[in-house]
Design a protein around this motif. Sequence first.
Motif, PDB file in Angstrom:
ATOM      1  N   GLN A 442     -13.036  -8.751   9.978  1.00  0.00           N
ATOM      2  CA  GLN A 442     -13.504  -8.551   8.598  1.00  0.00           C
ATOM      3  C   GLN A 442     -13.292  -7.104   8.163  1.00  0.00           C
ATOM      4  O   GLN A 442     -12.987  -6.829   7.008  1.00  0.00           O
ATOM      5  CB  GLN A 442     -14.985  -8.910   8.484  1.00  0.00           C
ATOM      6  N   GLN A 443     -13.466  -6.183   9.123  1.00  0.00           N
ATOM      7  CA  GLN A 443     -13.220  -4.777   8.808  1.00  0.00           C
ATOM      8  C   GLN A 443     -11.775  -4.592   8.374  1.00  0.00           C
ATOM      9  O   GLN A 443     -11.479  -3.882   7.409  1.00  0.00           O
ATOM     10  CB  GLN A 443     -13.515  -3.902  10.030  1.00  0.00           C
ATOM     11  N   LEU A 444     -10.896  -5.290   9.092  1.00  0.00           N
ATOM     12  CA  LEU A 444      -9.474  -5.204   8.781  1.00  0.00           C
ATOM     13  C   LEU A 444      -9.204  -5.801   7.404  1.00  0.00           C
ATOM     14  O   LEU A 444      -8.455  -5.235   6.587  1.00  0.00           O
ATOM     15  CB  LEU A 444      -8.685  -5.968   9.855  1.00  0.00           C
ATOM     16  N   GLN A 445      -9.870  -6.934   7.140  1.00  0.00           N
ATOM     17  CA  GLN A 445      -9.710  -7.595   5.836  1.00  0.00           C
ATOM     18  C   GLN A 445     -10.135  -6.648   4.706  1.00  0.00           C
ATOM     19  O   GLN A 445      -9.415  -6.482   3.728  1.00  0.00           O
ATOM     20  CB  GLN A 445     -10.579  -8.860   5.828  1.00  0.00           C
ATOM     21  N   LEU A 446     -11.286  -6.016   4.905  1.00  0.00           N
ATOM     22  CA  LEU A 446     -11.775  -5.080   3.889  1.00  0.00           C
ATOM     23  C   LEU A 446     -10.792  -3.930   3.707  1.00  0.00           C
ATOM     24  O   LEU A 446     -10.507  -3.510   2.578  1.00  0.00           O
ATOM     25  CB  LEU A 446     -13.150  -4.537   4.294  1.00  0.00           C
ATOM     26  N   PHE A 447     -10.260  -3.472   4.825  1.00  0.00           N
ATOM     27  CA  PHE A 447      -9.300  -2.368   4.774  1.00  0.00           C
ATOM     28  C   PHE A 447      -8.128  -2.724   3.867  1.00  0.00           C
ATOM     29  O   PHE A 447      -7.742  -1.949   2.984  1.00  0.00           O
ATOM     30  CB  PHE A 447      -8.815  -2.045   6.190  1.00  0.00           C
ATOM     31  N   HIS A 448      -7.604  -3.931   4.076  1.00  0.00           N
ATOM     32  CA  HIS A 448      -6.441  -4.322   3.274  1.00  0.00           C
ATOM     33  C   HIS A 448      -6.806  -4.535   1.811  1.00  0.00           C
ATOM     34  O   HIS A 448      -6.053  -4.157   0.911  1.00  0.00           O
ATOM     35  CB  HIS A 448      -5.775  -5.565   3.869  1.00  0.00           C
ATOM     36  N   MET A 449      -7.987  -5.118   1.564  1.00  0.00           N
ATOM     37  CA  MET A 449      -8.429  -5.311   0.185  1.00  0.00           C
ATOM     38  C   MET A 449      -8.565  -3.956  -0.515  1.00  0.00           C
ATOM     39  O   MET A 449      -8.137  -3.785  -1.662  1.00  0.00           O
ATOM     40  CB  MET A 449      -9.769  -6.058   0.151  1.00  0.00           C
ATOM     41  N   LEU A 450      -9.178  -3.020   0.211  1.00  0.00           N
ATOM     42  CA  LEU A 450      -9.381  -1.694  -0.367  1.00  0.00           C
ATOM     43  C   LEU A 450      -8.043  -1.015  -0.641  1.00  0.00           C
ATOM     44  O   LEU A 450      -7.832  -0.419  -1.706  1.00  0.00           O
ATOM     45  CB  LEU A 450     -10.236  -0.852   0.589  1.00  0.00           C
ATOM     46  N   LYS A 451      -7.139  -1.178   0.306  1.00  0.00           N
ATOM     47  CA  LYS A 451      -5.811  -0.583   0.163  1.00  0.00           C
ATOM     48  C   LYS A 451      -5.131  -1.117  -1.100  1.00  0.00           C
ATOM     49  O   LYS A 451      -4.595  -0.353  -1.914  1.00  0.00           O
ATOM     50  CB  LYS A 451      -4.980  -0.916   1.400  1.00  0.00           C
ATOM     51  N   ASP A 452      -5.207  -2.452  -1.265  1.00  0.00           N
ATOM     52  CA  ASP A 452      -4.569  -3.076  -2.430  1.00  0.00           C
ATOM     53  C   ASP A 452      -5.138  -2.539  -3.734  1.00  0.00           C
ATOM     54  O   ASP A 452      -4.402  -2.134  -4.638  1.00  0.00           O
ATOM     55  CB  ASP A 452      -4.736  -4.597  -2.387  1.00  0.00           C
ATOM     56  N   THR A 453      -6.481  -2.530  -3.813  1.00  0.00           N
ATOM     57  CA  THR A 453      -7.074  -2.108  -5.088  1.00  0.00           C
ATOM     58  C   THR A 453      -6.775  -0.635  -5.376  1.00  0.00           C
ATOM     59  O   THR A 453      -6.543  -0.252  -6.514  1.00  0.00           O
ATOM     60  CB  THR A 453      -8.590  -2.430  -5.181  1.00  0.00           C
ATOM     61  N   LEU A 454      -6.758   0.190  -4.308  1.00  0.00           N
ATOM     62  CA  LEU A 454      -6.455   1.609  -4.521  1.00  0.00           C
ATOM     63  C   LEU A 454      -5.009   1.784  -4.973  1.00  0.00           C
ATOM     64  O   LEU A 454      -4.715   2.590  -5.861  1.00  0.00           O
ATOM     65  CB  LEU A 454      -6.710   2.408  -3.240  1.00  0.00           C
ATOM     66  N   GLU A 455      -4.111   1.003  -4.377  1.00  0.00           N
ATOM     67  CA  GLU A 455      -2.702   1.113  -4.757  1.00  0.00           C
ATOM     68  C   GLU A 455      -2.481   0.609  -6.182  1.00  0.00           C
ATOM     69  O   GLU A 455      -1.751   1.211  -6.961  1.00  0.00           O
ATOM     70  CB  GLU A 455      -1.825   0.348  -3.772  1.00  0.00           C
ATOM     71  N   ASN A 456      -3.183  -0.486  -6.523  1.00  0.00           N
ATOM     72  CA  ASN A 456      -3.039  -1.026  -7.883  1.00  0.00           C
ATOM     73  C   ASN A 456      -3.455  -0.023  -8.951  1.00  0.00           C
ATOM     74  O   ASN A 456      -2.909  -0.004 -10.045  1.00  0.00           O
ATOM     75  CB  ASN A 456      -3.904  -2.289  -8.054  1.00  0.00           C
ATOM     76  N   ARG A 457      -4.466   0.777  -8.603  1.00  0.00           N
ATOM     77  CA  ARG A 457      -4.941   1.732  -9.590  1.00  0.00           C
ATOM     78  C   ARG A 457      -4.281   3.099  -9.420  1.00  0.00           C
ATOM     79  O   ARG A 457      -4.747   4.090  -9.969  1.00  0.00           O
ATOM     80  CB  ARG A 457      -6.464   1.844  -9.489  1.00  0.00           C
TER      81      ARG A 457
END
Lengths: 464, 464
Positions: A442-457
């Motif tokens: 789940q930590q890894l999942q959160l990492f990727h979600m966070l990465k995506d949203t940061l990159e999108n913005r």
Amino acid sequence: MSENLRKRSGVAGDAENVQEKTDGADTHSDKENIHSNLRDSEIDSEDDKNGRKGSIDLSSNIPTGTNKAPFMLEMLLQDLPDKWRNWVVRGIFSFLMLTFFLVVIYGGPLALMITTLVVQVKCFQEIINIGYSVYRIHGLPWFRSLSWYFLITSNYFFYGESLVEYFGVVINRTDFLRGIVTYHRFISFCLYCGGFVLFVLSLVKKYYMKQFSLFAWTHVALLIVVTQSYLIIKNIFEGLIWFIVPVSMIICNDIMAYVFGFFFGKTPLIKLSPKKTWEGFIGGGFSTVIFGFMMSYIMCQYPYFVCPIEYSEALGRMTMECEPSILFRPTMYELPGFLCGLLNTFGLPTTVSLYPFMLHSLSLSLFSSVIGPFGGFFASGFKRAFKIKDFGDVIPGHGGIMDRFDCQFLMATFVNVYISSFIQTDSPQKLLTQVLYLKPEQQLQLFHMLKDTLENRNILVPSV
Amino acid sequence: MSENLRKRSGVAGDAENVQEKTDGADTHSDKENIHSNLRDSEIDSEDDKNGRKGSIDLSSNIPTGTNKAPFMLEMLLQDLPDKWRNWVVRGIFSFLMLTFFLVVIYGGPLALMITTLVVQVKCFQEIINIGYSVYRIHGLPWFRSLSWYFLITSNYFFYGESLVEYFGVVINRTDFLRGIVTYHRFISFCLYCGGFVLFVLSLVKKYYMKQFSLFAWTHVALLIVVTQSYLIIKNIFEGLIWFIVPVSMIICNDIMAYVFGFFFGKTPLIKLSPKKTWEGFIGGGFSTVIFGFMMSYIMCQYPYFVCPIEYSEALGRMTMECEPSILFRPTMYELPGFLCGLLNTFGLPTTVSLYPFMLHSLSLSLFSSVIGPFGGFFASGFKRAFKIKDFGDVIPGHGGIMDRFDCQFLMATFVNVYISSFIQTDSPQKLLTQVLYLKPEQQLQLFHMLKDTLENRNILVPSV
């Protein structure tokens, strides 16, 4: 059982009737007979407006035998006039308490937490004992145990909640303790339900009203004492300064209001506490603001006081070392315009270097000197309502523990709310702690979600 | 002001004295005169052990004029024997309430939340009004306003807390609302302090005891009503099933215990509620377990019931559409050994397909049928303590709203604790929401910290 149940005429219903009904010789089979002393004591100082409390004839009211000092003191002080004798007793014990407070601070956060816990238990005991005296059901079985059971349960719940928050990462490492953390709330709730069921089963016909009143009494006591001492602990974790400064402010306000009232008091402030005066209120307020400002200045300089207590991943233990936050670093402030002109004339600098915390200390000192005393008025009203002089007799010259802490509780809540509103927004460090509770995947999942949203913005430059 | 203050002899102190003192003709200048009706009504059914409540002579106790239906009903039903007439009135209104419940569910989460809020306000009103009757300070100014003020304050606090949690991301986008979110707790606390100060200032000599008792009463009412309705709202957000199933279980248990008690009740269960029987308790319990199991099976099939209410970043609004979590997907379970042998003999399959939620429903139904009734016993005890028949007279045949919701509150807390302990561990999605509250640079900081810790533990392969 029913032999012990003593039928008495109602106390709670009508305040006026109480005094006639409280007959002097009231010895309980119960071991606590403090209250018969309490109830016999007279509140005889309605018209004395000098000190805050000093001129109640304490010498006859201090229950003897609790403590040897007052007896020895009385021998030493017997030639002094009453007013001065009380002043001395009160002064000596104020000094002793202050010393104790300093020793505990020197002892560090753990000592402070244990002291808070002890004070909490004492306060609860004092409030509950008044409940017992008022409703006079000393003989009803179960009830005393039930109150304490609820105290333990709610402490387990609240202390659990805060310990889990701070020691969570450590605890999470061992599988056995992980269960206690995860199911902590559930266990607390089951314990509470157990108490609730026991209460319902312990109801005895004809005593319903008293039992329900005491049940409510217990819960109000828990609300006042346990939740707020939990907040005190939380404040300690934010850094000792958040505990020491507010507590000292209340103490300062208490003492200075007493001193100003004693020497200059003329105009009565509130009917409820006839011994409190406007002079004391205002003098205490000013002293508190100045005192708080100076005290903050001194304390801001020591990491020991300003660092939050956090678990250090690197050291593998709790630490109180840190790079002080912006609040505790000297900052240059421009003085307001009208002062600048004046200062310029004398060739003095128009900026001043302050710790930002010192400005926050103004909010704290204002609260402790304006709203704080209402905690005391509330307690006075409560004592008047139930025709008792003090909450207890633990501290000679001061009464019970609760008498000294009545204003502290409201203050603790204020500090906690103040911190969460103006100081501490979620820090990345805190959130990381929460993230580390998750399962690795789940930590890894959160990492990727966070990465995506940061990159999108476009906050994070996408890696190639 | 003091003309209104009516001196009466004490009520709260001694339950035994109350009956003599509650003189019948007690008309208040106050507009609520419900309570004079309440207090006149007799609790005359100590020895009737058939139904749960049905055989109290309701026809004479339902205050006329509140509602036209009961009057028309009475006309229609006047030829029936008393016991059956009550059964019919009660039945009809149970049916009406169930219909209303279904309509509200059909109306969706917002309708449910509004209903919860209305029920909460009604319950608070009923409890507080009893307090007024008991302490008889209808005339004291301020106090009624003060209780409602505290209700509004605490609602603002709790609803704020939960709305911030769920709508936080949306609110965070507009700068104006950001302030309300950030300072929500501080505003609540200031409002509370305002009420506290007003209370202290409103204290009137000779009424201290009553005022403090009512102050405590108000706080206990808030504790019961507001905090728990906040938990109900939180449960709704987890998915409608977490609200509907528990509420239905309590209703089912109530109805079935009444039915079983009515037809088979012989053995009294508890002295406190002489009309509750072991037969009702056990019959109700079994029915509830079976009902809960079946109901869960049906509801698990509809995303409308099982999806949590979440803010969808993609859609830009709240949604109730989701990929149902593992709890709501059919799973094969192996039957226990002793059953397998038996089923094998008949050539039947030894596995069964269930939704995991159905197993959780067993915990819920067990709680609602074992501990749940204690909520009712507690309420009965309370009503006996203060010599009232019902909490109110809003629902003909049932009494007040509080009479129907006494067990619901405890259940709501249980469900909430159950979810937080066994169902919902922090999800990556939830934590991401929290991360998005941070300032962009803090989000980036967290990202790098998380990246480092994941790489250190070899969960994430370091990018070159």
